[in-house]
Design a protein around this motif. Structure first.
Motif, PDB file in Angstrom:
ATOM      1  N   THR A 429       0.849  -1.179   0.000  1.00 18.12           N
ATOM      2  CA  THR A 429       0.000   0.000   0.000  1.00 18.12           C
ATOM      3  C   THR A 429       0.885   1.229   0.000  1.00 18.12           C
ATOM      4  O   THR A 429       2.076   1.149   0.306  1.00 18.12           O
ATOM      5  CB  THR A 429      -0.941  -0.002   1.227  1.00 18.12           C
ATOM      6  N   ALA A 436       0.845  -4.282   2.776  1.00 15.81           N
ATOM      7  CA  ALA A 436      -0.520  -3.947   3.168  1.00 15.81           C
ATOM      8  C   ALA A 436      -0.960  -4.834   4.327  1.00 15.81           C
ATOM      9  O   ALA A 436      -0.642  -6.025   4.352  1.00 15.81           O
ATOM     10  CB  ALA A 436      -1.465  -4.127   1.982  1.00 15.81           C
ATOM     11  N   THR A 487      -3.888  -1.285  -3.222  1.00 11.14           N
ATOM     12  CA  THR A 487      -4.939  -0.505  -2.558  1.00 11.14           C
ATOM     13  C   THR A 487      -5.363   0.672  -3.421  1.00 11.14           C
ATOM     14  O   THR A 487      -4.563   1.235  -4.173  1.00 11.14           O
ATOM     15  CB  THR A 487      -4.473   0.064  -1.189  1.00 11.14           C
ATOM     16  N   ASP A 501      -9.533  -2.537  -3.091  1.00 10.02           N
ATOM     17  CA  ASP A 501      -8.290  -3.006  -2.465  1.00 10.02           C
ATOM     18  C   ASP A 501      -8.215  -4.520  -2.601  1.00 10.02           C
ATOM     19  O   ASP A 501      -9.240  -5.176  -2.689  1.00 10.02           O
ATOM     20  CB  ASP A 501      -8.309  -2.755  -0.945  1.00 10.02           C
TER      21      ASP A 501
END
Ligand SMILES: *[C@@H]1O[C@H](CO)[C@@H](O)[C@H](O)[C@H]1NC(C)=O
Ligand SMILES: *[C@@H]1O[C@H](CO)[C@@H](O)[C@H](O)[C@H]1NC(C)=O
Ligand SMILES: *[C@@H]1O[C@H](CO)[C@@H](O)[C@H](O)[C@H]1NC(C)=O
Ligand SMILES: *[C@@H]1O[C@H](CO)[C@@H](O)[C@H](O)[C@H]1NC(C)=O
Ligand SMILES: *[C@@H]1O[C@H](CO)[C@@H](O)[C@H](O)[C@H]1NC(C)=O
Ligand SMILES: *[C@@H]1O[C@H](CO)[C@@H](O)[C@H](O)[C@H]1NC(C)=O
Length: 566
Positions: A429, A436, A487, A501
């Motif tokens: 991300t 993430a 994301t 996401d």
């Protein structure tokens, strides 16, 4: 001496006679579950006359040689690097032994089947039969029931145990669906947050932010901007699907983000009754995301989209339970039945199951079929799932618990992500690329650590020491192998802009960029990359950014932390 020798021969003869088929027809259990898997409730007996479709897997004659070939053609230090095998060469290595074929066919004839008309996989290593429940119950000495998934109400016909005549045990690897309680390859797309009040048209060159990722942002981040594919058509990319990809959405996506691609459409292949209904209210977020980003990043490379039956919408009732068919075999039969020239060199899949819901013998077989694609020079990407170190979160009480009846707290790996013969993609991300927090990652309980990752994994395990001891299998195959941003991808879904996401976004991204590398290789007359992992872990990693921070929490832990080298 001589006397002694014939004496031994005689003993051998006696042993053989005792083991002859006529003496070994007693049913022996092939696979069984001690308990109804967590999250499922036994609903009642399956209707006797309902027809079910069963796949019988015969042992492959020479998988060891196939695996050796896979390593040779995929390892840059091997003289055979890039010398991928043809469909026919692979089929020769996995074709079942004639004795297994004969014995299984004779047994099927004894149950009234016409072996000439049986449905078989391309290498004849799977036979598919369609039988009423009562007949399956007598053939496999079992009892089929209807089981209901507590959280979603999905219904399955399954058994908790099945048997084969003793003499057939070594001639059949697996029969499914029987004891498989997977939910049929869940889509890994995580969240869609709709920005309905934003304008739907942004210029494609608009600036990228952490909360707004477009194909142009990914081209900037991964430095593919300006690369124009040279051999589209010779080079192709494939997306597997269990939902419908909508062409109106795709066109709107191109108009907004990839104007050069307007007018191109994926080549849709309908597998085993799969469909691709263009009613916009039936568009799938996963299918739209996958195709929009694969094509958005690799255009004009042709995109193949396989739609395999077994996907929503469905209306469960006692007579037509969902997912009666199993989710892996139909697609594998389809692609393995095509030549290397017909197949895309790069394939991405954003679906998976908790590993523990797929019986081990069956997971091993599916993984070996994926190896067949690798040895033929096809790169396979699977997303890792979106539950951190936990599993399917549709029912939170199940996400970190073993389903073997002991209710042990445990991290839950995903399959096919855990298969060592595929490349598994986690999510990062932020434009700075931090792991993430939802990104699946961990260690398989079914597949031991493959040698290509020994060094990387052993080094990593030293850094975590005894943390999480007992929650994961430190001898298992570790994943993910790679990661890509996952994301706030902007997609068009049902005519509107949405943000999404998931490792579902990461796998198509990594695949599309890999297909650009394949394009460049093929344009130079070189073979495609094929199975990536031996190259990736020995030298290929140097071409990637090392993700060194972030972690994937779950099961009341902070999960595994990213660090240098892993
Ligand atoms: C994009 O970023 C640049 C540099 O930060 C800025 O000058 C420009 O105004 C931005 N463009 C838009 C459309 O926001
Ligand atoms: C499209 O699908 C929706 C949802 O299933 C349904 O209500 C609608 O009637 C369908 N429209 C057409 C034109 O078939
Ligand atoms: C495991 O959990 C299930 C469902 O909550 C429960 O019915 C069962 O008794 C538990 N088994 C053990 C050994 O604790
Ligand atoms: C992502 O970036 C934003 C701003 O650039 C920052 O506030 C946030 O902490 C970052 N998130 C992570 C997980 O690093
Ligand atoms: C741990 O992994 C190994 C290697 O794959 C496997 O043989 C073993 O059964 C696994 N242990 C558990 C508890 O699943
Ligand atoms: C996490 O902790 C909470 C509160 O202590 C507990 O109720 C829950 O069972 C724990 N979950 C797991 C997966 O250990």
């Amino acid at each position: 001496m001589v006397y002694l020798r014939s004496y031994i021969c005689l003993l051998g003869f006696i042993a053989l006679a005792a083991a002859s088929p006529t003496k070994r027809r007693t049913p022996m259990v092939k696979d069984s579950l001690a308990h109804v898997p967590r999250g499922w409730t036994l609903h009642g007996p399956a209707p006797a006359h309902h027809k079910i479709r069963l796949r019988i897997g015969l042992p492959q004659s020479n998988f060891a040689e196939l695996e050796k070939a896979l390593y040779d053609v995929s390892d840059p230090s091997s003289a055979r690097y890039g010398a991928h095998l043809s469909k026919e060469e692979v089929e020769e290595l996995v074709a079942p032994h004639p004795e297994s074929l004969d014995l299984v066919e004779d047994w099927l004839i004894s149950h009234g089947f016409d072996v000439a008309t049986l449905d078989r996989s391309p290498a004849k290593d799977w036979i598919t039969i369609v039988v009423p429940v009562y007949q399956a119950e007598s053939m496999f000495d079992t009892k089929y029931n209807v089981y209901k998934h507590d959280a979603t109400g999905e219904e399955l016909f399954r058994t908790q145990s099945y048997s084969l005549p003793e003499y057939l045990l070594e001639h059949v690897d697996v029969v499914q669906p029987t004891t498989m309680f997977g939910r049929g390859m869940r889509a890994m797309a995580k969240t869609s947050h709709f920005q309905s009040d934003e304008p739907t048209a942004f210029p494609p060159t608009d600036n990228c932010t952490n909360t707004r990722i477009t194909p142009a942002c990914l081209q900037d981040l991964y430095k593919t901007k300006g690369y124009v594919p040279k051999v589209p058509g010779k080079n192709k990319i494939g997306v597997t699907g269990r939902q419908y990809v909508n062409f109106a959405d795709l066109k709107q996506f191109y108009q907004t983000y990839v104007p050069a691609a307007v007018g191109s459409t994926p080549d849709v292949k309908l597998v085993h009754g799969g469909q691709n209904d263009q009613n916009i209210s039936l568009a799938g977020t996963e299918a739209n995301l996958d195709v929009q980003y694969v094509s958005g990043l690799s255009d004009p490379t042709p995109v193949t989209f396989w739609s395999t039956r077994g996907s929503p919408p469905f209306k469960p009732d006692l007579l037509t339970p969902t997912n009666t068919n199993e989710p892996y075999g139909d697609w594998l039969d389809y692609v393995l039945g095509h030549s290397n020239e017909e197949l895309p060199q790069t394939i991405t899949t954003s679906y998976g199951d908790d590993e523990q819901t797929v019986p081990r013998d069956y997971a091993v077989r599916v993984c070996r079929e994926l190896a067949q694609l690798g040895v033929r020079g096809i790169t396979l990407f699977y997303s890792t799932g979106d539950f951190g170190v936990g599993g399917d979160s549709s029912n939170p009480i199940n996400t970190c618990v073993s389903n073997d009846g002991t209710n042990t707290t445990t991290f839950l790996p995903a399959f096919p992500a855990s298969c060592p013969y595929v490349t598994t993609v986690g999510a990062t991300t932020n434009l700075t690329e931090v792991a993430a927090d939802f990104s699946g990652g961990g260690f398989s309980n079914y597949f031991p650590r493959p040698r290509y990752q020994s060094k990387a994994v052993e080094t990593y395990l030293k850094t975590i020491g005894f943390e999480y001891a007992g929650l994961y299998n430190s001898t298992g195959r570790g994943y993910p192998d790679v990661a890509a941003l996952g994301t706030n991808f902007r997609i068009i879904y049902q005519g509107r802009e949405a943000g999404i996401d998931g490792t579902s976004a990461s796998s198509p991204t990594f695949a599309a960029i890999t297909s650009l590398v394949n394009d460049a290789l093929i344009a130079k007359g070189r073979p495609p990359l094929g199975w990536l992992n031996p190259w990736l872990y020995s030298t290929g990693y140097a071409a990637l950014n090392d993700i060194t921070s972030g972690n994937n929490p779950g099961c009341n832990t902070t999960g595994f932390a990213a660090g240098p080298g892993w």
